[in-house]
Design an enzyme around this catalytic site. Structure first.
Site, short mmCIF file in Angstrom:
data_model
loop_
_atom_site.label_atom_id
_atom_site.label_comp_id
_atom_site.label_asym_id
_atom_site.label_seq_id
_atom_site.Cartn_x
_atom_site.Cartn_y
_atom_site.Cartn_z
N ARG A 1 17.56 -43.58 -76.43
CA ARG A 1 18.16 -44.42 -77.47
C ARG A 1 18.68 -43.54 -78.61
O ARG A 1 18.00 -42.62 -79.06
CB ARG A 1 17.10 -45.38 -78.01
CG ARG A 1 17.55 -46.16 -79.22
CD ARG A 1 16.52 -47.20 -79.60
NE ARG A 1 16.59 -48.35 -78.70
CZ ARG A 1 15.57 -49.16 -78.44
NH1 ARG A 1 14.39 -48.95 -78.99
NH2 ARG A 1 15.73 -50.19 -77.64
N ILE A 2 19.87 -43.83 -79.05
CA ILE A 2 20.45 -43.11 -80.18
C ILE A 2 20.10 -43.89 -81.44
O ILE A 2 20.56 -45.00 -81.66
CB ILE A 2 21.97 -42.96 -79.99
CG1 ILE A 2 22.27 -42.17 -78.70
CG2 ILE A 2 22.58 -42.25 -81.21
CD1 ILE A 2 21.64 -40.80 -78.62
N PRO B 1 23.94 -43.55 -84.41
CA PRO B 1 25.07 -42.88 -83.72
C PRO B 1 25.87 -41.97 -84.64
O PRO B 1 26.47 -41.00 -84.17
CB PRO B 1 25.93 -44.05 -83.24
CG PRO B 1 25.02 -45.24 -83.23
CD PRO B 1 23.99 -45.01 -84.31
N GLU C 1 19.85 -30.26 -79.73
CA GLU C 1 19.91 -29.01 -78.97
C GLU C 1 20.64 -29.21 -77.64
O GLU C 1 21.29 -28.30 -77.14
CB GLU C 1 18.50 -28.46 -78.77
CG GLU C 1 17.85 -28.17 -80.13
CD GLU C 1 16.57 -27.38 -80.06
OE1 GLU C 1 15.93 -27.36 -79.00
OE2 GLU C 1 16.21 -26.76 -81.08
N LYS D 1 15.23 -39.80 -77.38
CA LYS D 1 14.96 -38.40 -77.09
C LYS D 1 15.78 -37.56 -78.10
O LYS D 1 16.27 -38.10 -79.08
CB LYS D 1 15.31 -38.07 -75.64
CG LYS D 1 14.37 -38.82 -74.66
CD LYS D 1 14.47 -38.36 -73.22
CE LYS D 1 15.65 -38.94 -72.51
NZ LYS D 1 15.52 -38.85 -71.03
N GLY D 2 15.87 -36.28 -77.88
CA GLY D 2 16.61 -35.44 -78.83
C GLY D 2 18.03 -35.20 -78.37
O GLY D 2 18.33 -35.27 -77.18
N THR E 1 24.71 -40.08 -87.36
CA THR E 1 24.04 -38.79 -87.58
C THR E 1 23.81 -38.06 -86.26
O THR E 1 23.85 -36.83 -86.21
CB THR E 1 22.71 -38.98 -88.33
OG1 THR E 1 21.90 -39.92 -87.63
CG2 THR E 1 22.95 -39.48 -89.74
#
Lengths: 318, 217, 733
Positions: C614-615, C618, C691, C687-688, C620
């Site tokens: 899930r974002i 959106p 990176e 999640k991230g 940032t």
């Protein structure tokens, strides 16, 4: 940065006299290179003579149809001058390829010419550098040399001159006007301003102590198509790996100077006779005897190709 | 040197203005009317003080400063206008961009003493959190920052940059250096290249500036 | 709260605030220069003294003597801190080299002194007056040279092997065996490492620019030999970190020591030219990749070995991590080897492991596709796996790599690409398209928060979480607003203070999901308190500033009528991450133009498609990805800390010599997030992305350069000197 006293110059003659008579004195104009170096004590003036208030910020026509550019004309203003853009576009383009807009807003014509090398070893006072500390050695010779000069160097120094503007001025046959401590003035070709390092790389120009650059004079427009091709890793705000200043006439003849390859703007009036017939020969003559390392050997091929591209650019202008 | 009043260190206002330096003890020298005099004082390392006035965001700010003080440190450390940032202190990043006399410059590569009487606009002079300058508002809308450290320099730079464009100052991005420039994205990118953003907000920054310039593609 | 079963429906799923592209709540502060960074706390510290750091002028050896006389006598000098007079100092658990060197010098520009003076100008000038006599020692500085002596690291998981790689590789009809190199890189964040320190009795108060508040507290305490409780650390705004501020650095320790010696507050910022050799960097790697495949394009054998260097006691760059997980293949091996190098400390930089690993692997995959005559998008799709290939019993929690590749190919116009390299030209430019997969593991970390419901119905969140530009302030506010059913403007977020509950901190792209999950836990507890106060049942809804259960409703503020309600909790994790492989996926598409004459590469178009749960915001999140893409452009084209192999240091140690991208290098960047939730990651189902966004970018660019020019460069950065001999001949360029 060492402590320094500070004064504002009241006239060019007074400034030159003071610079010669006060020990440890330096002129400051834009300061974009001098202060950079003062912070890390590579420059250590004990007295600064601020010349910004002098009447040297004008661009005026000369009687013979050329242009006299005051020493204090900011790089931005020189690049924006309608006469420069129309008659000497190679100069405008070189200026606009130099540094960043903020720096060009401060940097002056004379300061740009007199800026010092960006050799990283020169900038690191924990490393030997003959330019910084005569006789201490040159760390760059056995070190990282990608940005360094390949011609005009010596066993004492391989630093390159970083200016773009100077390369264009050289191809335009500019002359430099100065005033000396005794009040006398002189004028000489820009080609004679910068010294090659030889065994004395700390001596970078032919100016006398206290001698103040007052103007750079352009001869009447040479015509032709002007190109300044600067090759660098990132697209802006970077020093040149190689640059080419080209003034090309309709018959293919013209003038060429190279930047990024030598301790000064690099041009040979003799070599450029071949420009129309064999441009690569011009570069090969300019770079004859080049001393390269694996880091910077590419500059030879790059200079040939950059000139080739510059000629193609010039041809595409109708 | 005639614009520079000699400062008598015993004067109360000098004490107030030069507090930090006077704390250093009696070693300070003063940039008097005759600099030759100053240059012959005994300790070559002793700071030289100069009295000057910066006109910052429309307000006269008298200061007594070590001549070594950059415009950047004068703003940040003496006037506590910390919106102007120190990223590199060597003219290599643009975080310290301020507008002096209408022109954007790197405050780190200029001495405060060289700006006596100059009009200086910093980020604090453009807007406040409750009253954002249109460029500041556009940066917020477009998320044209991340860590925020280069942001104020980007904003000051972009405001002055649009004025440079309006005045017809050319750039490296232009095809014909003699032609009047326009605010194309490539022009904006080239003209903003003196402001590094390591977070990599460039794409959004250009969107924000283009919106203010009225040329958003 | 413990997260040990997959998330089901919860208050976040309402997505009234979470998931919305709201502007950053700290945006106006940043845009006006009113956000205060570590060197700028003039409100709290009226008259600090200034510390200036002196770095060692040699790479390895000892200080024979240090002459401080001239510096001590210099005007304005209050104190000089050296290892000689600092008293006994420990070393932080997370530091490899000591932060104050002497008499041993472990690396170039290791701090050896702090000069404290009344003014910055005086401190800087006096620092130059210190004379040091060194006994130099020979060191190891060249990874290629030290590679032979590299050893298997003692910690971590250096080697893996499944099946019979050697046999399968030997038998494979199509093979690739190549070596790739990535250079040392610098974080080069815009705000230098900086700290302001003061002592309140035996208690240290320090503002510092640090991503991990609790780590910093414990490492400062350990270094100074004081109790953790005696350190109050604040890091409310951080001018970029990228991993370079995960750990305490010399500025913090020296500010504390300087303040103790000067008996005044002291501020210290590392001078930019010192940062590159004084702090940490991403280490260079040498990577060997072997891939064997069938003619049909099925990988049967894949091996990835990586060599890197660090100071004694350091760690390897885990550049083979992604190869353990990204592509199928029955026979596989990976290996990490670590050499001792006497350069500055190697450490984490944005996507440690995967970023340089993907730089190599995704060129290798492109090369393999070319050998096979298969489109590189299709080759990747054909070798997808839905399970951990080393442990097939472990499925991925969510894995939509194929979706990313297909969506990206469609949006980017990949179908129009001519397969043959060097076949498209536009005037002076050679045009090429490149693709790479993006992959980065998803990490979760325990994270706590305290939530307050005020009498006026406002919510305040306190956690030691940091916002390094990631948008933590904003997504935490969104989370609290969603959980408590209030509008965003009624939430106040306070971060980066060691007085607040310990969070995950910011690193490894774990911060967004983990810290908001901690806020979720605290909010769940606060909801319980609210319901108890209001006498409402557990299934009540928190919406629009009200709490509703059936026909009963009460205003949220009502619950705090008699006083603020406070709840504190943290989110901890069970074994879901062991049972399911949690990773993030994406695809990068790039169009480059290479100047046919000079070999200068300019990026024309870039697209990233990401599948990362899930974002949360959106706007940032997109910024995180474009920022990572931009850093990837630098990695591909210019970033290279150059080692002087004789003197042992990074030569280009400033922002003029170390070229990070500028505006002119970066086109408009496109980012697409696939609509996804991952119930295995946390109740946030996020999640991230920060990176993920860099992983694969450089390879996509290198692949595009190959497509444009036909020149395959396996040595980053791909600068023009590596192309120039193989560009079209003069006259045709």
């Amino acid at each position: 940065m060492r402590a320094f006293t500070y004064e504002r110059a009241t006239s060019t003659a007074q400034a030159a006299e003071r610079a010669a008579s006060v020990s440890g004195a330096k002129f400051i104009a834009g300061g974009t290179n001098l202060l950079d170096l003062m912070k890390i004590e590579i420059e250590t003036p004990t007295h600064l003579i601020d010349v910004n208030g002098l009447d040297l910020a004008r661009i005026e026509p000369t009687p013979d149809g050329g242009l006299r550019i005051g020493a204090l004309v900011r790089n931005t203003d020189l690049a924006a001058d309608a006469r420069v853009r129309r008659d000497y576009p190679v100069l405008a383009r070189a200026l606009l390829a130099d540094a960043s807009p903020q720096l060009r807003n401060r940097a002056t014509t004379a300061g740009n010419l007199l800026q010092r090398t960006r050799c990283p070893y020169f900038y690191d006072s924990d490393q030997p550098c003959n330019k910084r500390v005569p006789g201490s050695g040159c760390a760059a010779l056995a070190g990282y040399r990608r940005m360094h000069a390949i011609v005009g160097t010596s066993d004492a120094c391989i630093a390159a001159h970083p200016s773009d503007m100077a390369v264009a001025l050289r191809v335009l046959d500019a002359t430099v006007e100065t005033i000396r401590a005794d009040g006398s003035t002189r004028s000489f070709p820009l080609a004679d301003l910068h010294r090659l390092p030889g065994s004395t790389p700390h001596l970078e120009t032919t100016l006398d102590a206290g001698e103040l650059v007052t103007a750079v004079v352009l001869p009447p427009p040479a015509g032709g198509v002007h190109v300044y091709r600067k090759v660098r890793d990132r697209a802006s705000y970077a020093f040149a790996l190689v640059s080419v200043a080209l003034v090309r006439q309709a018959d293919g003849s013209g003038r060429v100077a190279l930047g990024g390859v030598a301790p000064k703007p690099w041009r040979s009036e003799e070599a450029e006779h071949a420009l129309a017939s064999d441009p690569t020969a011009v570069v090969d003559a300019l770079l004859e005897g080049a001393r390269t390392s694996p880091d910077n050997a590419f500059k030879v091929a790059l200079a040939r190709r950059a000139l080739d591209a510059a000629i193609a650019d010039a041809r595409s202008v109708r | 040197m005639n614009e520079y009043d000699a400062v008598d260190p015993s004067r109360r206002d000098a004490l107030a203005l030069g507090r930090d330096l006077l704390l250093a003890g009696a070693a300070a020298r003063w940039a008097g009317p005759t600099s030759a005099h100053a240059a012959t004082t005994r300790d070559p390392q002793a700071p030289v003080l100069a009295k000057l006035t910066l006109r910052v965001n429309g307000e006269a700010r008298p200061l007594v400063l070590d001549t070594r003080t950059t415009l950047l440190d004068a703003l940040r450390e003496h006037l506590h206008l910390t919106g102007t940032k120190k990223g590199c202190d060597h003219g290599q990043c643009g975080a310290c961009t301020v507008i002096v006399g209408g022109r954007r410059i790197n405050a780190c590569l200029s001495l405060a003493v060289m700006h006596d009487g100059d009009d200086i606009t910093t980020i604090e002079g453009l807007g406040t959190p409750g009253h954002l300058h249109p460029m500041q508002a556009a940066f917020v809308r477009h998320d044209a920052y991340q860590c925020g450290y280069c942001t104020t320099g980007q904003i000051c730079s972009s405001v002055a940059m649009l004025e440079e464009l309006r005045r017809g100052i050319p750039s490296h991005a232009g095809g014909d250096v003699a032609a009047a420039p326009t605010a194309t994205p490539d022009e904006l990118r080239e003209r903003m290249s003196g402001n590094i953003c390591r977070c990599g907000a460039y794409s959004n920054i250009i969107d924000a500036i283009a919106e203010v310039a009225g040329t958003r593609p | 709260m413990k997260f040990d079963t997959p998330a089901t429906t919860n208050p976040i799923d309402r997505l009234a605030v979470v998931g919305q592209p709201v502007d950053r709540i700290d945006g106006p502060l940043k845009a006006t220069g009113t956000a205060r960074y570590a060197y700028e706390h003039n409100d709290a510290v009226a008259h600090p003294a200034y510390g200036y750091v002196v770095g060692a002028g040699i790479a390895k050896g000892t200080i024979r003597s240090m002459d401080l006389a001239e510096a001590t006598a210099a005007p304005g000098v209050i104190a000089i801190v050296t290892a000689d007079n600092a008293g006994p100092l420990g070393k932080g658990d997370r530091n490899t080299a000591r932060l104050l060197g002497g008499p041993r010098i472990e690396h170039y520009h290791q701090a050896i002194a702090l000069v404290v003076a009344e003014s910055f100008e005086q401190a800087r000038a006096a620092a130059r007056r210190i004379r040091v006599d060194y006994a130099r020692e020979a060191g190891a500085f060249d990874l290629a040279h030290a590679k032979g002596s590299a050893a298997k690291p003692r910690s971590g998981k250096p080697d893996t092997a499944v099946g019979d790689f050697d046999g399968a590789f030997a038998a494979a009809p199509v093979k690739l065996d190549e070596e790739y190199t990535t250079p040392d890189q610098s974080h080069a964040m815009m705000e230098p490492h900086a700290s302001t320190a003061l002592w309140d009795g035996d208690r240290l108060v320090i503002w510092t620019s640090n991503q991990m508040v609790a780590w910093a507290v414990s490492d400062i305490a350990k270094t100074l030999g004081i109790a953790k409780e005696k350190v109050h650390l604040m890091s409310p705004f951080i001018g970029g970190g990228f991993g370079g501020k995960l750990f305490v650095r010399a500025d913090a320790i020296l500010a504390a020591l300087g303040a103790r010696a000067a008996k005044r507050p002291v501020k210290v910022a590392l001078p930019r030219p010192l940062m590159f050799n004084n702090t940490v960097h991403r280490p260079a790697t040498i990577q060997r990749i072997r891939i064997g495949a069938t003619h049909a394009g099925r990988i049967t054998a894949i091996a990835h070995e990586s060599w890197s260097g660090d100071l004694p006691g350091g760690k390897p760059e885990t550049a083979v991590d992604q190869t353990r997980l990204l592509y199928a293949g029955a026979n596989r091996m990976t290996a990490l080897r670590l050499a001792v190098l006497d350069l500055a400390e190697a450490n984490a930089m944005r996507a440690p492991g995967e970023a340089p690993g993907m730089m190599a692997l995704e060129i290798a995959i492109d090369e393999m596709a070319e050998k096979l005559g298969i489109d590189p998008v299709q080759f990747r799709i054909a070798n997808d796996t839905q399970v951990d290939p080393e442990h097939p019993e472990r499925p991925f929690s969510r894995r939509r790599l194929i979706d990313c590749l297909q969506t990206g190919a469609r949006r980017f116009g990949w179908d129009a690409r001519k397969a043959r390299p060097a076949s498209t030209r536009d005037g002076r430019w050679l045009v090429g398209l490149g693709v790479a997969a993006a992959f980065r593991n998803n990490l979760v970390a325990k994270s706590g928060a305290r939530v307050r419901l005020g009498r006026d119905g406002t919510i305040a969140v306190e956690t030691d979480m940091t916002d390094i530009g990631t948008g933590s302030y904003t997504i935490i506010a969104q989370t609290a607003a969603e959980m408590m059913g209030v509008p965003l403007h009624q939430v106040v977020v306070r971060l980066g203070d060691s007085d607040y509950p310990v969070s995950s901190g910011s690193g490894g792209q774990w911060g967004g999901n983990s810290s908001t999950a901690g806020v979720y836990a605290a909010c769940m507890k606060l909801r319980e308190s609210v319901l108890a106060k209001l006498g409402l049942p557990g299934d009540a809804e928190f919406v629009d500033g009200q709490v509703r259960a059936g026909t009963r409703r009460a205003s949220l503020a009502e619950a705090a009528r008699n006083g603020e309600l406070v709840a504190e909790d943290s989110m901890e994790y069970g074994d879901l991450a062991k049972r399911y492989q949690q990773s993030t996926f994406g695809a990068h598409f790039v169009e480059v133009r290479v100047d046919a004459a000079t070999g200068e590469t300019r990026v024309k178009r870039m697209l990233a498609v990401c599948a990362a749960g899930r974002i949360l915001n959106p706007k940032t999140a997109r910024s995180q990805v474009i920022g990572a893409m931009t850093m990837g452009v630098g990695a591909a084209l210019s970033e290279h800390l150059v080692v002087d192999r004789a003197a042992g240091f990074f030569v280009n140690h400033d922002l003029a010599g170390y070229e990070v991208p500028v505006h002119a290098d970066i086109p408009h960047l496109d980012v697409v997030f696939l609509d996804e939730t991952d119930p295995m990651s946390s109740p946030m189902k996020a999640k991230g992305v920060a990176e993920l966004g860099i992983c694969g970018v450089a390879a996509a660019i290198a692949n595009a350069i190959h497509h444009a020019t036909g020149v395959r460069v396996r040595d980053y950065p791909v600068t023009l000197d590596k192309l120039i001999d193989r560009l079209p001949p003069l006259g045709r360029a």
